[in-house]
Design a protein around this motif. Structure first.
Motif, PDB file in Angstrom:
ATOM      1  N   MET A 134       0.798  -1.220   0.000  1.00 53.97           N
ATOM      2  CA  MET A 134       0.000   0.000   0.000  1.00 53.97           C
ATOM      3  C   MET A 134       0.834   1.277   0.000  1.00 53.97           C
ATOM      4  SD  MET A 134      -3.011  -1.310  -0.130  1.00 53.97           S
ATOM      5  CE  MET A 134      -2.670  -2.992  -0.661  1.00 53.97           C
ATOM      6  N   ASP A 135       2.089   1.196   0.450  1.00 54.83           N
ATOM      7  CA  ASP A 135       2.933   2.397   0.471  1.00 54.83           C
ATOM      8  C   ASP A 135       4.408   2.008   0.458  1.00 54.83           C
ATOM      9  OD1 ASP A 135       3.793   1.918   3.198  1.00 54.83           O
ATOM     10  OD2 ASP A 135       1.975   2.907   3.915  1.00 54.83           O
ATOM     11  N   SER A 136       5.266   3.021   0.335  1.00 53.96           N
ATOM     12  CA  SER A 136       6.708   2.776   0.223  1.00 53.96           C
ATOM     13  C   SER A 136       7.306   2.146   1.478  1.00 53.96           C
ATOM     14  CB  SER A 136       7.443   4.080  -0.106  1.00 53.96           C
ATOM     15  OG  SER A 136       7.051   4.531  -1.374  1.00 53.96           O
ATOM     16  N   GLN A 137       6.776   2.493   2.647  1.00 51.92           N
ATOM     17  CA  GLN A 137       7.274   1.879   3.878  1.00 51.92           C
ATOM     18  C   GLN A 137       6.938   0.392   3.891  1.00 51.92           C
ATOM     19  OE1 GLN A 137       9.295   3.345   6.391  1.00 51.92           O
ATOM     20  NE2 GLN A 137       9.555   1.147   6.682  1.00 51.92           N
ATOM     21  N   ASN A 138       5.731   0.026   3.449  1.00 48.76           N
ATOM     22  CA  ASN A 138       5.375  -1.397   3.350  1.00 48.76           C
ATOM     23  C   ASN A 138       6.346  -2.114   2.404  1.00 48.76           C
ATOM     24  OD1 ASN A 138       1.826  -0.621   3.131  1.00 48.76           O
ATOM     25  ND2 ASN A 138       3.064  -0.873   4.975  1.00 48.76           N
ATOM     26  N   TYR A 139       6.696  -1.454   1.309  1.00 50.30           N
ATOM     27  CA  TYR A 139       7.629  -2.033   0.338  1.00 50.30           C
ATOM     28  C   TYR A 139       8.965  -2.338   1.010  1.00 50.30           C
ATOM     29  CZ  TYR A 139      10.216  -2.578  -4.064  1.00 50.30           C
ATOM     30  OH  TYR A 139      10.984  -3.065  -5.094  1.00 50.30           O
ATOM     31  N   GLN A 140       9.490  -1.353   1.739  1.00 48.99           N
ATOM     32  CA  GLN A 140      10.768  -1.539   2.424  1.00 48.99           C
ATOM     33  C   GLN A 140      10.671  -2.632   3.496  1.00 48.99           C
ATOM     34  OE1 GLN A 140      13.657  -0.357   1.407  1.00 48.99           O
ATOM     35  NE2 GLN A 140      12.533   0.625  -0.251  1.00 48.99           N
ATOM     36  N   ASP A 141       9.548  -2.667   4.202  1.00 45.21           N
ATOM     37  CA  ASP A 141       9.366  -3.677   5.245  1.00 45.21           C
ATOM     38  C   ASP A 141       9.269  -5.083   4.646  1.00 45.21           C
ATOM     39  OD1 ASP A 141       9.471  -1.764   7.241  1.00 45.21           O
ATOM     40  OD2 ASP A 141       7.293  -1.586   7.409  1.00 45.21           O
TER      41      ASP A 141
END
Length: 155
Positions: free
Chosen positions: A85-92
């Motif tokens: 859903m967002d860039s932080q989710n991608y990194q996580d």
């Protein structure tokens, strides 16, 4: 095809994304598996947020059987496509996947409608209004309809 939707807690955005995608998969009679997960285990085992359930129900989608679960490294091999859903989710997701990371499988879901823009689906948990959850639903509906078209031609 196996698709996984991912947000932070797996109670607001990703359950809605799972429900929307599953409703479209059913509508088009596709033999796809759809699931959702969170990058945290804060709500593990809990149902989706009451407003996610309400907004989905308003659109004929039942989220009541869903339960939050954390994303695992094994999800990287289990699923063909993982939409965050967002860039932080991608990194996580990248961090959790570790050695199993496969960037070809992971993308921000809104890139389906705005390719390469990496726009985030806003987290309605912070606003906690029907309007915020409805907005997220509409964003996810647009993205999932695009994904159905794109992925169905690849299948």
């Amino acid at each position: 095809m196996k698709i996984l939707m991912v947000c932070l807690g797996n109670i607001c955005r990703s359950p809605l994304a799972e429900g929307v995608m599953q409703s479209l998969v059913d509508k088009y009679q596709l033999d796809w598996k759809v699931d959702s997960a969170g990058t945290s285990n804060w709500h593990e085992g809990e149902p989706p947020h009451r407003r996610s359930i309400k907004i989905a129900r308003n659109h004929g989608i039942d989220l009541s059987v869903q339960r939050s679960r954390p994303f695992t490294a094994e999800d990287m091999t289990e699923f063909d496509h993982i939409y965050v859903m967002d860039s932080q989710n991608y990194q996580d997701v990248k961090r959790i996947a570790g050695k199993l990371w496969n960037q070809d499988k992971v993308d921000l879901i809104l890139n389906a409608v705005t390719p390469g823009k990496n726009k985030a689906v806003p987290d309605p948990w912070y606003e906690d209004t029907d309007k915020a959850f409805e907005h997220v639903y509409q964003l996810l509906l647009d993205a999932c309809e695009q994904l159905i078209q794109q992925l169905n031609t690849q299948a």
